[in-house]
Design a protein around this motif. Structure first.
Motif, mmCIF file in Angstrom:
data_model
loop_
_atom_site.group_PDB
_atom_site.id
_atom_site.type_symbol
_atom_site.label_atom_id
_atom_site.label_comp_id
_atom_site.label_asym_id
_atom_site.label_seq_id
_atom_site.Cartn_x
_atom_site.Cartn_y
_atom_site.Cartn_z
ATOM 1 N N LEU A 32 1.091 -1.188 0.399
ATOM 2 C CA LEU A 32 0.037 0.067 0.234
ATOM 3 C C LEU A 32 0.683 1.659 0.367
ATOM 4 N N SER A 33 1.102 1.818 -0.888
ATOM 5 C CA SER A 33 1.100 3.540 -0.562
ATOM 6 C C SER A 33 0.325 4.242 -0.458
ATOM 7 N N GLY A 34 0.765 5.910 0.481
ATOM 8 C CA GLY A 34 -0.355 6.853 -0.099
ATOM 9 C C GLY A 34 -0.223 5.949 1.435
ATOM 10 N N VAL A 35 0.271 6.647 2.435
ATOM 11 C CA VAL A 35 0.070 6.056 4.090
ATOM 12 C C VAL A 35 0.942 8.115 4.505
ATOM 13 N N ARG A 36 0.802 8.445 5.365
ATOM 14 C CA ARG A 36 1.490 9.841 6.170
ATOM 15 C C ARG A 36 2.240 8.918 6.858
ATOM 16 N N ASN A 37 1.886 8.929 8.339
ATOM 17 C CA ASN A 37 2.364 8.035 9.621
ATOM 18 C C ASN A 37 1.425 6.876 10.039
ATOM 19 N N PRO A 38 1.394 5.551 10.080
ATOM 20 C CA PRO A 38 0.150 4.655 10.078
ATOM 21 C C PRO A 38 0.646 4.595 11.736
ATOM 22 N N TRP A 39 -0.591 4.582 12.761
ATOM 23 C CA TRP A 39 -0.133 4.368 13.864
ATOM 24 C C TRP A 39 -1.145 4.258 14.507
ATOM 25 N N LYS A 40 -2.046 2.835 14.527
ATOM 26 C CA LYS A 40 -1.530 1.301 14.316
ATOM 27 C C LYS A 40 -2.584 1.193 13.302
ATOM 28 N N MET A 41 -1.936 -0.525 12.769
ATOM 29 C CA MET A 41 -2.730 -1.274 12.200
ATOM 30 C C MET A 41 -2.664 -2.006 12.812
ATOM 31 N N SER A 42 -3.754 -3.038 12.580
ATOM 32 C CA SER A 42 -3.977 -4.395 13.088
ATOM 33 C C SER A 42 -5.080 -5.358 11.851
ATOM 34 N N VAL A 43 -5.452 -6.570 12.020
ATOM 35 C CA VAL A 43 -5.550 -6.879 11.179
ATOM 36 C C VAL A 43 -7.060 -7.619 11.573
ATOM 37 N N ASP A 44 -8.339 -8.166 11.167
ATOM 38 C CA ASP A 44 -9.097 -8.484 11.826
ATOM 39 C C ASP A 44 -8.867 -10.432 11.247
ATOM 40 N N SER A 45 -8.722 -11.138 11.489
ATOM 41 C CA SER A 45 -8.649 -12.413 10.777
ATOM 42 C C SER A 45 -10.476 -12.647 10.427
ATOM 43 N N VAL A 46 -11.388 -12.220 10.660
ATOM 44 C CA VAL A 46 -12.921 -12.886 10.360
ATOM 45 C C VAL A 46 -13.255 -12.553 9.237
ATOM 46 N N ARG A 47 -13.124 -10.645 8.933
ATOM 47 C CA ARG A 47 -13.145 -10.102 7.927
ATOM 48 C C ARG A 47 -11.962 -10.108 6.661
ATOM 49 N N ARG A 48 -11.088 -10.812 7.517
ATOM 50 C CA ARG A 48 -9.605 -10.814 6.355
ATOM 51 C C ARG A 48 -9.500 -9.073 5.837
ATOM 52 N N GLU A 49 -9.297 -8.153 6.840
ATOM 53 C CA GLU A 49 -9.193 -7.111 6.422
ATOM 54 C C GLU A 49 -8.310 -6.163 6.974
ATOM 55 N N VAL A 50 -7.254 -5.640 6.836
ATOM 56 C CA VAL A 50 -6.202 -4.522 7.840
ATOM 57 C C VAL A 50 -6.425 -3.114 7.771
ATOM 58 N N LEU A 51 -6.862 -2.618 9.008
ATOM 59 C CA LEU A 51 -7.189 -1.935 9.301
ATOM 60 C C LEU A 51 -5.870 -0.332 10.117
ATOM 61 N N ILE A 52 -6.012 0.444 9.630
ATOM 62 C CA ILE A 52 -4.854 1.457 9.730
ATOM 63 C C ILE A 52 -5.099 3.002 10.802
ATOM 64 N N GLY A 53 -4.871 3.353 11.486
ATOM 65 C CA GLY A 53 -4.686 4.666 11.804
ATOM 66 C C GLY A 53 -3.765 5.262 11.149
ATOM 67 N N ASP A 54 -4.342 5.896 9.902
ATOM 68 C CA ASP A 54 -2.973 6.644 9.784
ATOM 69 C C ASP A 54 -3.145 9.073 9.737
ATOM 70 N N VAL A 55 -1.888 8.821 10.963
ATOM 71 C CA VAL A 55 -2.243 10.368 11.305
ATOM 72 C C VAL A 55 -1.936 11.384 10.766
ATOM 73 N N GLY A 56 -2.775 12.728 10.660
ATOM 74 C CA GLY A 56 -3.126 13.583 9.698
ATOM 75 C C GLY A 56 -2.234 14.245 10.011
ATOM 76 N N GLN A 57 -2.321 15.720 8.720
ATOM 77 C CA GLN A 57 -1.237 16.913 8.150
ATOM 78 C C GLN A 57 -1.971 17.716 9.425
ATOM 79 N N ASP A 58 -3.595 18.305 8.625
ATOM 80 C CA ASP A 58 -3.234 20.412 9.843
ATOM 81 C C ASP A 58 -5.625 19.652 9.837
ATOM 82 N N THR A 59 -6.122 18.687 9.638
ATOM 83 C CA THR A 59 -7.576 19.170 9.599
ATOM 84 C C THR A 59 -7.993 18.090 9.405
ATOM 85 N N PHE A 60 -7.098 16.645 9.239
ATOM 86 C CA PHE A 60 -7.928 15.715 9.784
ATOM 87 C C PHE A 60 -7.144 14.115 9.663
ATOM 88 N N GLU A 61 -8.078 13.631 11.030
ATOM 89 C CA GLU A 61 -7.017 12.232 10.592
ATOM 90 C C GLU A 61 -7.967 10.844 10.176
#
Length: 375
Positions: free
Chosen positions: A213-242
């Motif tokens: 995956l590209s286009g991330v700013r500062n991923p803090w933190k990420m985890s995998v949901d083994s039931v839905r088989r997907e990764v979820l990422i908290g990406d820290v924003g710049q000035d306005t949005f997280e």
């Protein structure tokens, strides 16, 4: 001003298509009918030093990384142990506020392999992924670097989060190289390993890494949901949005949008051309955004986990729990993206998961906490 979360699903869908954003897809799953309206945190331990992550090796113990370079152990019966499981202070650079020992993850087959992996910043600022071997070694765990991601120019946005895509593929999140606005133009460039989520094939004699995956700013933190088989990422924003991003594990490759966009808002229109971007699952706003509700305010998001434990399954099953370091807000995010403010934990630095899938957390003041639904 109209905020992103106020859009109807139809308008949002049209916006996503118009700006080249792909919807964040998820497999259908029954949602908990009585989702928790409040959670509370009970303190399990104090005495940690700037903890950055907490995880389990599959047993009762919890392993907590301290930014300065130690790994501590907490046991339900014995509490926080006075000695370190690992002490890497001689090799970890923690002089910068976002540098240090950043992440730890145990091999899904740790009981067999005796292997774990950790991330830290070294003397020159580079991000290091290291193998920890606990079997067949004398004198305690043995640590050896297996991947180095150069990080010149700035001390912030180091990433360092770890999660497992499969038993052989470790996901590593890297920051965009620091500074502001991705001034080094790393996140969108395929040739750079910064501002990415990498797949590291750790079982090879010489582990290899590729950009997933590209286009991330500062991923803090990420985890995998083994039931839905997907990764979820908290990406820290710049000035306005997280934002919280969600990507199915079957995805071949993806682009999460930075620095073209921040949340659902355009940040740098000059770096949008030719990109097919995945829209975030949920967006949170800084207090500078007009009309931002207090419960949705965030300035340094902390990604969490989808609750898969048993204790609070009636109220939390399938809900993603995330929070914010600055505001202390804690939320649940439903599979469809609906956000509910459910509690507060000031100075939150990381969530974690016990062997039984209960959610725990650590805070900058040195405390370890357990989450429970209360209403």
């Amino acid at each position: 001003m109209t905020t992103p979360w106020a859009c109807t699903s139809l308008v949002l869908a049209l916006l996503l298509l118009a700006f080249g954003w792909a919807p964040s897809a998820s497999a259908a799953e029954p949602v908990t009918p009585a989702a928790a309206s409040r959670v509370a945190f009970s303190r399990l331990a104090t005495g940690l030093v700037e903890p950055t992550s907490v995880t389990s090796a599959g047993g009762a113990n919890l392993f907590i990384t301290e930014r300065t370079g130690r790994v501590r152990v907490w046991n339900p019966r014995l509490g926080l142990r006075p000695t370190s499981w690992l002490d890497l202070r001689s090799v970890v650079r923690s002089s910068g506020g976002e540098q240090g020992l950043l992440g730890l993850s145990f091999d899904p087959r740790f009981a067999v392999t005796g292997r774990a992996y950790l991330t830290y910043t070294r003397a020159d600022g580079a991000l290091v992924l290291a193998l920890v071997r606990t079997k067949g070694v004398a004198g305690g765990p043995h640590v050896s670097p297996i991947l180095v991601v150069p990080h010149p120019g700035a001390a912030n946005h180091n990433g360092g989060s770890l999660a497992w895509r499969s038993n052989a593929e470790l996901l590593l999140g890297t920051g965009d190289g620091g500074g502001a606005g991705d001034g080094f133009d790393n996140a969108r460039r395929p040739a750079s390993r910064l501002g990415k989520v990498l797949i590291v094939e750790v079982n090879k004699a010489r582990p290899t890494a590729r950009v997933w995956l590209s286009g991330v700013r500062n991923p803090w933190k990420m985890s995998v949901d083994s039931v839905r088989r997907e990764v979820l990422i908290g990406d820290v924003g710049q000035d306005t949005f997280e934002e919280v991003d969600r990507v199915p594990l079957r995805t071949v490759s993806g682009d999460l949008g930075w620095p073209c966009r921040e949340g659902l808002s355009t940040y740098d229109s000059g770096r949008c051309a030719g990109r097919r971007m995945t829209a975030p699952l949920a967006v949170f706003c800084h207090d500078t955004v007009a009309g931002c509700p207090a419960g949705r305010m965030a300035e340094s998001i902390i990604g969490g986990y989808v609750y898969r434990g048993r204790t609070d399954a009636a109220r939390l099953a399938g809900q993603y729990v995330a929070g914010d370091f600055v505001t202390g807000n804690v939320w649940t995010v439903a599979p469809g993206g609906a956000v509910r403010t459910v509690g507060s934990l000031p100075q939150l630095t990381s969530f974690g998961e016990t062997a039984s899938k209960e959610i725990v957390a650590v805070t900058y003041d040195g405390s370890l906490w357990r989450l429970r639904a209360t209403a």
